[in-house]
Design a protein around this motif. Sequence first.
Motif, PDB file in Angstrom:
ATOM      1  N   UNK A  18       1.089  -1.333   0.225  1.00  0.00           N
ATOM      2  CA  UNK A  18       0.167   0.032  -0.031  1.00  0.00           C
ATOM      3  C   UNK A  18       0.715   1.539  -0.431  1.00  0.00           C
ATOM      4  N   UNK A  19       2.137   1.460   0.132  1.00  0.00           N
ATOM      5  CA  UNK A  19       2.883   2.417   0.412  1.00  0.00           C
ATOM      6  C   UNK A  19       3.106   2.777  -0.906  1.00  0.00           C
ATOM      7  N   UNK A  20       3.679   1.738  -1.786  1.00  0.00           N
ATOM      8  CA  UNK A  20       4.104   2.005  -2.901  1.00  0.00           C
ATOM      9  C   UNK A  20       2.828   2.374  -3.930  1.00  0.00           C
TER      10      UNK A  20
ATOM     11  N   UNK B 198      -5.471   8.604   0.801  1.00  0.00           N
ATOM     12  CA  UNK B 198      -5.823   7.254   1.021  1.00  0.00           C
ATOM     13  C   UNK B 198      -7.070   7.298   1.943  1.00  0.00           C
ATOM     14  N   UNK B 199      -7.443   7.018   3.196  1.00  0.00           N
ATOM     15  CA  UNK B 199      -8.499   6.937   3.362  1.00  0.00           C
ATOM     16  C   UNK B 199      -9.692   7.703   2.908  1.00  0.00           C
ATOM     17  N   UNK B 200     -10.691   8.830   1.789  1.00  0.00           N
ATOM     18  CA  UNK B 200     -11.409   9.338   1.302  1.00  0.00           C
ATOM     19  C   UNK B 200     -11.288   8.299   0.095  1.00  0.00           C
ATOM     20  N   UNK B 201     -10.231   8.185  -0.731  1.00  0.00           N
ATOM     21  CA  UNK B 201     -10.853   7.753  -2.024  1.00  0.00           C
ATOM     22  C   UNK B 201      -9.623   6.160  -2.841  1.00  0.00           C
ATOM     23  N   UNK B 202      -8.479   6.375  -1.741  1.00  0.00           N
ATOM     24  CA  UNK B 202      -7.634   5.013  -2.289  1.00  0.00           C
ATOM     25  C   UNK B 202      -8.467   3.624  -1.644  1.00  0.00           C
ATOM     26  N   UNK B 203      -8.341   3.760  -0.337  1.00  0.00           N
ATOM     27  CA  UNK B 203      -9.479   2.722   0.447  1.00  0.00           C
ATOM     28  C   UNK B 203     -10.320   2.433  -0.110  1.00  0.00           C
TER      29      UNK B 203
END
Length: 244
Positions: free
Chosen positions: A187-189, A199-204
């Motif tokens: 997930x870091x990459x 991350x919390x609002x879009x990626x996850x």
Amino acid sequence: MLAQQDRPTPVPTGDDEDEDAATLVWQESPIVDGGAGMAAMASTPTGAVVHDRQTLAEPRVDVRDTVVGPTALPLLLRWKAGWASFWSAVADAFFGGSRVSERLPPVPPLRSREVTGVSFGNVADHEHGEFLLVEVVLAAPLYQRAAIEVAREALAARREGEVAYTNFVIHLAISRLRPDKDGRVSVVRLREKVPHLPYERVILPALVRLEEQGVVTLVQVRTGDPMAEILREGVTHVELRVPV
């Protein structure tokens, strides 16, 4: 008078008149007539005089008024014409005849050095786009063609809505990251690949939707907290099942 079949055939003696007579007999023989003379001899009684040589009548041809329509183009030519028209439309869409600047967004206004000296993740959309335009021009032809394909798919995803578009962005980012020896992408990459997306609002949320579609599998740290598992906290890696 002798019948034609009883006439003696003159033997050429070298004289011109005798040779012409021999030639005339040869031309009127059944062999020269293509068999027609032989049929006449078979049907003529012995001793009868043959006055005229039989000839084959020309076949009767009926002439009718016919309306000839336009000749249809072969399927291959029509296919080539359609294919050329398609690529011509694509060329007009991306490389039309007008000036390039006329088909680009307006040039953004000048910004202060303090504002532009921020991290890439905080760059505004138009600044990111301006950076992309120059990078596409500097890229190799292979990546320029790839950019056209990606842009076409991105526009199609946008027409389906924001959720479909975000799914496509994350799916593409994962597909363009080489997995580790375990076949996983950290997930870091992934976050480094799309730093301008939270991350919390879009990626996850996009990762969870892709997992529900069977596109990826999320690797999550098990803490024993049911609520953490429900909220998908502690996701460390992503396993790609279906490339974009």
